[in-house]
Write a protein that holds these residues in place. Sequence first.
Motif, PDB file in Angstrom:
ATOM      1  N   VAL A 141      12.959  37.438   7.262  1.00  0.00           N
ATOM      2  CA  VAL A 141      11.538  36.813   6.731  1.00  0.00           C
ATOM      3  C   VAL A 141      10.386  37.679   7.217  1.00  0.00           C
ATOM      4  CG1 VAL A 141      10.026  34.995   6.531  1.00  0.00           C
ATOM      5  CG2 VAL A 141      12.575  34.753   6.012  1.00  0.00           C
ATOM      6  N   ASP A 142      10.536  38.104   8.498  1.00  0.00           N
ATOM      7  CA  ASP A 142       9.414  38.964   9.061  1.00  0.00           C
ATOM      8  C   ASP A 142       9.450  40.213   8.559  1.00  0.00           C
ATOM      9  OD1 ASP A 142       8.378  36.710  10.899  1.00  0.00           O
ATOM     10  OD2 ASP A 142       9.675  37.367  12.418  1.00  0.00           O
ATOM     11  N   LEU A 143      10.814  40.900   8.361  1.00  0.00           N
ATOM     12  CA  LEU A 143      10.765  42.085   7.581  1.00  0.00           C
ATOM     13  C   LEU A 143      10.151  42.030   6.456  1.00  0.00           C
ATOM     14  CD1 LEU A 143      11.771  45.365   7.482  1.00  0.00           C
ATOM     15  CD2 LEU A 143      13.908  44.196   7.032  1.00  0.00           C
ATOM     16  N   VAL A 144      10.865  41.184   5.388  1.00  0.00           N
ATOM     17  CA  VAL A 144      10.130  40.980   3.969  1.00  0.00           C
ATOM     18  C   VAL A 144       8.664  40.897   3.973  1.00  0.00           C
ATOM     19  CG1 VAL A 144      10.346  39.612   1.883  1.00  0.00           C
ATOM     20  CG2 VAL A 144      12.583  40.121   3.110  1.00  0.00           C
ATOM     21  N   THR A 145       8.185  39.985   4.919  1.00  0.00           N
ATOM     22  CA  THR A 145       6.570  39.860   4.651  1.00  0.00           C
ATOM     23  C   THR A 145       5.902  40.968   5.395  1.00  0.00           C
ATOM     24  OG1 THR A 145       6.809  38.505   6.716  1.00  0.00           O
ATOM     25  CG2 THR A 145       6.904  37.389   4.578  1.00  0.00           C
ATOM     26  N   GLY A 146       6.531  41.813   6.279  1.00  0.00           N
ATOM     27  CA  GLY A 146       5.988  42.892   6.911  1.00  0.00           C
ATOM     28  C   GLY A 146       6.270  44.325   6.293  1.00  0.00           C
ATOM     29  N   ALA A 147       7.078  45.071   7.200  1.00  0.00           N
ATOM     30  CA  ALA A 147       6.990  46.643   6.780  1.00  0.00           C
ATOM     31  C   ALA A 147       7.860  46.705   5.328  1.00  0.00           C
ATOM     32  CB  ALA A 147       8.379  47.040   7.783  1.00  0.00           C
ATOM     33  N   MET A 148       8.801  45.645   4.923  1.00  0.00           N
ATOM     34  CA  MET A 148       9.173  45.789   3.404  1.00  0.00           C
ATOM     35  C   MET A 148       8.119  45.589   2.510  1.00  0.00           C
ATOM     36  SD  MET A 148      12.635  44.013   1.882  1.00  0.00           S
ATOM     37  CE  MET A 148      13.834  44.444   3.221  1.00  0.00           C
ATOM     38  N   LEU A 149       7.470  44.627   2.709  1.00  0.00           N
ATOM     39  CA  LEU A 149       6.199  44.461   1.649  1.00  0.00           C
ATOM     40  C   LEU A 149       5.420  45.469   1.709  1.00  0.00           C
ATOM     41  CD1 LEU A 149       4.715  42.429  -0.287  1.00  0.00           C
ATOM     42  CD2 LEU A 149       3.801  41.424   1.610  1.00  0.00           C
ATOM     43  N   GLU A 150       4.786  46.018   2.946  1.00  0.00           N
ATOM     44  CA  GLU A 150       4.141  47.118   2.656  1.00  0.00           C
ATOM     45  C   GLU A 150       4.506  48.569   2.038  1.00  0.00           C
ATOM     46  OE1 GLU A 150       0.933  47.691   4.233  1.00  0.00           O
ATOM     47  OE2 GLU A 150       0.806  45.828   5.326  1.00  0.00           O
ATOM     48  N   ALA A 151       5.863  48.625   2.154  1.00  0.00           N
ATOM     49  CA  ALA A 151       6.463  49.806   1.408  1.00  0.00           C
ATOM     50  C   ALA A 151       6.690  49.530   0.077  1.00  0.00           C
ATOM     51  CB  ALA A 151       7.836  50.198   2.031  1.00  0.00           C
ATOM     52  N   ALA A 152       6.898  48.222  -0.285  1.00  0.00           N
ATOM     53  CA  ALA A 152       7.391  48.000  -1.916  1.00  0.00           C
ATOM     54  C   ALA A 152       5.969  47.518  -2.594  1.00  0.00           C
ATOM     55  CB  ALA A 152       8.119  46.578  -1.842  1.00  0.00           C
ATOM     56  N   ALA A 153       4.954  47.025  -1.976  1.00  0.00           N
ATOM     57  CA  ALA A 153       3.854  46.745  -2.826  1.00  0.00           C
ATOM     58  C   ALA A 153       3.133  47.590  -3.726  1.00  0.00           C
ATOM     59  CB  ALA A 153       2.717  46.113  -1.799  1.00  0.00           C
ATOM     60  N   PRO A 154       3.217  49.143  -3.578  1.00  0.00           N
ATOM     61  CA  PRO A 154       2.522  49.957  -4.164  1.00  0.00           C
ATOM     62  C   PRO A 154       3.433  50.125  -5.628  1.00  0.00           C
ATOM     63  CG  PRO A 154       2.782  50.720  -2.106  1.00  0.00           C
ATOM     64  CD  PRO A 154       3.499  49.697  -1.952  1.00  0.00           C
ATOM     65  N   TYR A 155       4.364  49.756  -5.641  1.00  0.00           N
ATOM     66  CA  TYR A 155       5.445  49.793  -6.905  1.00  0.00           C
ATOM     67  C   TYR A 155       5.510  48.461  -7.692  1.00  0.00           C
ATOM     68  CZ  TYR A 155       6.527  53.908  -4.342  1.00  0.00           C
ATOM     69  OH  TYR A 155       6.489  55.153  -3.808  1.00  0.00           O
TER      70      TYR A 155
END
Length: 381
Positions: free
Chosen positions: A170-184
């Motif tokens: 959950v920390d990954l999903v709300t952190g680095a993964m979300l940062e990388a995914a949000a632009p798309y």
Amino acid sequence: MTSTVITNIGELTTHDEQPVRHDAAIVIEGATIAWVGEATRAPSADHHVDLAGRAVIPGFVDSHSHLVFAGDRSAEFEARMTGTPYGAGGIRTTVAATRAATDEQLTSHVARLVREMRHQGTTSLEIKSGYGLTTRDEARSLAIARQFTEDTTFLGAHVVPADTDPATYVDLVTGAMLEAAAPYATWIDVFCERGAFDADQARQILRAGAAHGLKGRLHANQLGLGPGVQLACELGLVAVDHCTFLDDADISALADSGTIATLLPGVEFSTRQPYPDARDLLDRGVTVAIASDCNPGSCYTSSMPFCLAVAVRDMGMSPAEALWSATAGGAAALGRSDVGSLRVGDRADLAVLEAPSFVHLAYRPGVPLVTQTWLGGRPVL
């Protein structure tokens, strides 16, 4: 600007103040509906199309699909048909295949499925990620989906990967993964279900997405009663998807909040779970959408006409209600007001049926009735 008049429409479904018209015509200017009315009163235009009495409906709006994946789970389907109950664990099989696929392979696969959808009258669709579950694979999945639609959804919270601690993930999903995914992405989704993510985790993930400008969605109450539907209503989400198992409190919350219940008839068909009671939802004032949930595990169909037919046959909907839910309802579930209907000012997305009425979509299930699909005022089929 080039104009086209489509005339001799035997039956036209618009979803406006006169939802069904006969002997009708439409004028399209550019990509937009400019005029709707009786065929005998149609103004002239640069181009003329005579439909010889065929029915016209708004293009289907498929508000829930998972098209970015690799691999095959037909063995899992066969097992279900011989007695093995459905569970969420098969998602991990698709994750492994998707991670191993190249961008080119995934893009080609999505393009094939979108072509299938177009041939069945779907003109707008949402596509989720969720089969990568690493920062790199979720971001690339959304970048691929973005080539086909603006309604892309970050579903890093699909399941917790094997051998991963849920809190860490959950920390990954709300952190680095979300940062990388949000632009798309436009949306963020969570599979709020036993075996996936609980209500507290779902709330945390949706709030993190909102902080990045992503609108929230939820998978909820697919495998049994749970907190997901009421959480969606509490958070004021536009829609909550599946809604297979509902109690009175869930239905009251949906009716009171205005959150749309997106039903996925193909899932129950493919898993042999009980169908949701759409009749009860509608009678109690809940807005209902219908979508395909096209995915390799629980529902590998791209056909909105099929889903509409199942909704009529097994969920208590009338043909008119099912058509509205698969078009205008899907548009509402995506927060769209420009598609899903054929009113003046709407985008000219429509399907022509080799039939005199939209009722044939349920009356003749499995028959390829869509003979033309128009997208933005141009025939693509």
